[in-house]
Motif scaffolding. Structure first.
Motif, PDB file in Angstrom:
ATOM      1  N   TYR A  33       0.751  -1.204   0.002  1.00 28.21           N
ATOM      2  CA  TYR A  33       0.125  -0.056   0.015  1.00 28.21           C
ATOM      3  C   TYR A  33       0.698   1.189   0.024  1.00 28.21           C
ATOM      4  CZ  TYR A  33      -4.324  -2.756   0.464  1.00 28.21           C
ATOM      5  OH  TYR A  33      -5.514  -3.285   0.191  1.00 28.21           O
ATOM      6  N   ARG A  34       2.044   1.123   0.415  1.00 31.77           N
ATOM      7  CA  ARG A  34       2.895   2.404   0.332  1.00 31.77           C
ATOM      8  C   ARG A  34       3.364   2.799  -1.087  1.00 31.77           C
ATOM      9  NH1 ARG A  34       9.025   3.177   3.313  1.00 31.77           N
ATOM     10  NH2 ARG A  34       9.236   5.233   2.219  1.00 31.77           N
ATOM     11  N   TRP A  35       3.396   1.739  -2.050  1.00 31.98           N
ATOM     12  CA  TRP A  35       4.074   2.030  -3.220  1.00 31.98           C
ATOM     13  C   TRP A  35       3.091   2.034  -4.484  1.00 31.98           C
ATOM     14  CZ3 TRP A  35       8.321   4.574  -2.859  1.00 31.98           C
ATOM     15  CH2 TRP A  35       9.367   4.149  -1.813  1.00 31.98           C
ATOM     16  N   ARG A  36       2.900   2.641  -5.290  1.00 29.41           N
ATOM     17  CA  ARG A  36       2.011   3.055  -6.308  1.00 29.41           C
ATOM     18  C   ARG A  36       1.792   1.797  -7.376  1.00 29.41           C
ATOM     19  NH1 ARG A  36       2.957   8.176  -9.556  1.00 29.41           N
ATOM     20  NH2 ARG A  36       5.046   7.205  -9.874  1.00 29.41           N
ATOM     21  N   HIS A  66      -6.667   0.583  -3.908  1.00 28.41           N
ATOM     22  CA  HIS A  66      -5.300   1.241  -3.754  1.00 28.41           C
ATOM     23  C   HIS A  66      -5.346   2.443  -4.074  1.00 28.41           C
ATOM     24  CE1 HIS A  66      -0.904   1.586  -4.081  1.00 28.41           C
ATOM     25  NE2 HIS A  66      -0.784   0.326  -3.649  1.00 28.41           N
ATOM     26  N   ALA A  67      -4.450   3.359  -3.562  1.00 29.47           N
ATOM     27  CA  ALA A  67      -4.203   4.974  -4.063  1.00 29.47           C
ATOM     28  C   ALA A  67      -3.716   4.998  -5.541  1.00 29.47           C
ATOM     29  CB  ALA A  67      -3.314   5.634  -3.110  1.00 29.47           C
ATOM     30  N   ALA A 114      -6.617  -0.967   2.746  1.00 26.31           N
ATOM     31  CA  ALA A 114      -5.971   0.137   2.637  1.00 26.31           C
ATOM     32  C   ALA A 114      -6.110   1.295   3.715  1.00 26.31           C
ATOM     33  CB  ALA A 114      -6.242   0.768   1.185  1.00 26.31           C
ATOM     34  N   ASP A 155      -5.421   6.972   2.211  1.00 23.98           N
ATOM     35  CA  ASP A 155      -4.968   6.642   0.822  1.00 23.98           C
ATOM     36  C   ASP A 155      -6.156   6.675  -0.302  1.00 23.98           C
ATOM     37  OD1 ASP A 155      -2.409   6.200   1.911  1.00 23.98           O
ATOM     38  OD2 ASP A 155      -2.378   4.014   1.349  1.00 23.98           O
ATOM     39  N   LEU A 156      -7.287   6.516   0.496  1.00 24.95           N
ATOM     40  CA  LEU A 156      -8.343   6.517  -0.703  1.00 24.95           C
ATOM     41  C   LEU A 156      -9.437   7.640  -0.468  1.00 24.95           C
ATOM     42  CD1 LEU A 156      -9.872   2.918   0.754  1.00 24.95           C
ATOM     43  CD2 LEU A 156      -8.403   3.484  -1.170  1.00 24.95           C
TER      44      LEU A 156
END
Length: 229
Positions: free
Chosen positions: A49-52, A171-172, A204, A208-209
């Motif tokens: 969840y940290r990375w795109r 996810h973002a 998530a 992030d959402l």
């Protein structure tokens, strides 16, 4: 009304971390010693969840050198197909998916393997709900999410280029993916709108959402939420 409903797969339709951490360990085990991000399921989910997207995850959290990302990406499909774990669909989806498929054609845009996705959906009795599935091997490795290539490929398979589309992801990077798809369609002169719906059940962080057009707490909320949108 939506012209089509598009979905992410990992963390949105299927609860895949248990399978994906095993596959990622298999991929990286062929390259170098395993990094800290693969030490536990919790560490893997936090890194995811940290990375795109997968390229950032592999490079920054899993320490794969930039010049070996394509090598790792090419290993993903075979390693994934070799792992026989069947990830469960999130609770309530089997009841919701046929209702939504009756309203608009549905497709999947994922960085998972399309054959793996189809096999899992078939095992759960949900394959008929989706007209198109686009996986990581169906677009260039350099054009994975949030690049809109998979979204455009999915629309091509649905026979669509204009309309109002819902994109559901956990996810973002999925929100950025939907925004980029709308921008790409409009740059082509298409009359298109992409409404980004965040699947909060994926796990998530809520922050992030925040950029989504709407957030669904559980799959059962989707029919009413999409009707309101």
């Amino acid at each position: 009304m939506f012209t089509a409903i598009l979905w992410d797969y990992d963390g949105t339709l299927a609860n895949t971390p248990v399978k994906n951490i095993a596959v990622t360990r298999a991929v990286l085990g062929r390259l170098d010693p395993l990094p800290e991000a693969l030490s536990s399921l919790a560490a893997y989910q936090a890194a995811n969840y940290r990375w795109r997207n997968w390229r950032e995850l592999y490079q920054h959290a899993l320490r794969v050198p930039a010049d070996r990302l394509d090598e790792a990406g090419a290993l993903w499909g075979p390693c994934q197909l070799a792992d026989r774990t069947l990830p469960p669909l999130f609770g309530g989806l089997l009841e919701v998916l046929p209702r939504l498929a009756a309203l608009a054609p549905m497709g999947i845009c994922s960085q998972n393997d399309s054959g793996n996705i189809r096999a899992a959906l078939a095992a759960h009795g949900a394959a008929d709900c989706f007209t198109a599935v686009v996986g990581h091997a169906d677009v260039d490795f350099a054009r994975q999410k949030p690049d809109p290539a998979a979204f455009l490929a999915c629309l091509d398979r649905l026979g669509l280029r204009e309309g109002r589309f819902a994109y559901i992801g956990d996810h973002a990077g999925d929100i950025a993916f939907g925004r980029n798809a709308q921008a790409a369609l409009r740059a082509m002169g298409r009359a298109a709108e992409v409404v980004c719906v965040a699947a909060a059940w994926g796990g998530a962080p809520s922050v992030d959402l925040a950029a989504a057009d709407a957030v669904a707490a559980r799959p059962a909320d989707l029919p009413d939420l999409l009707a309101d949108l």
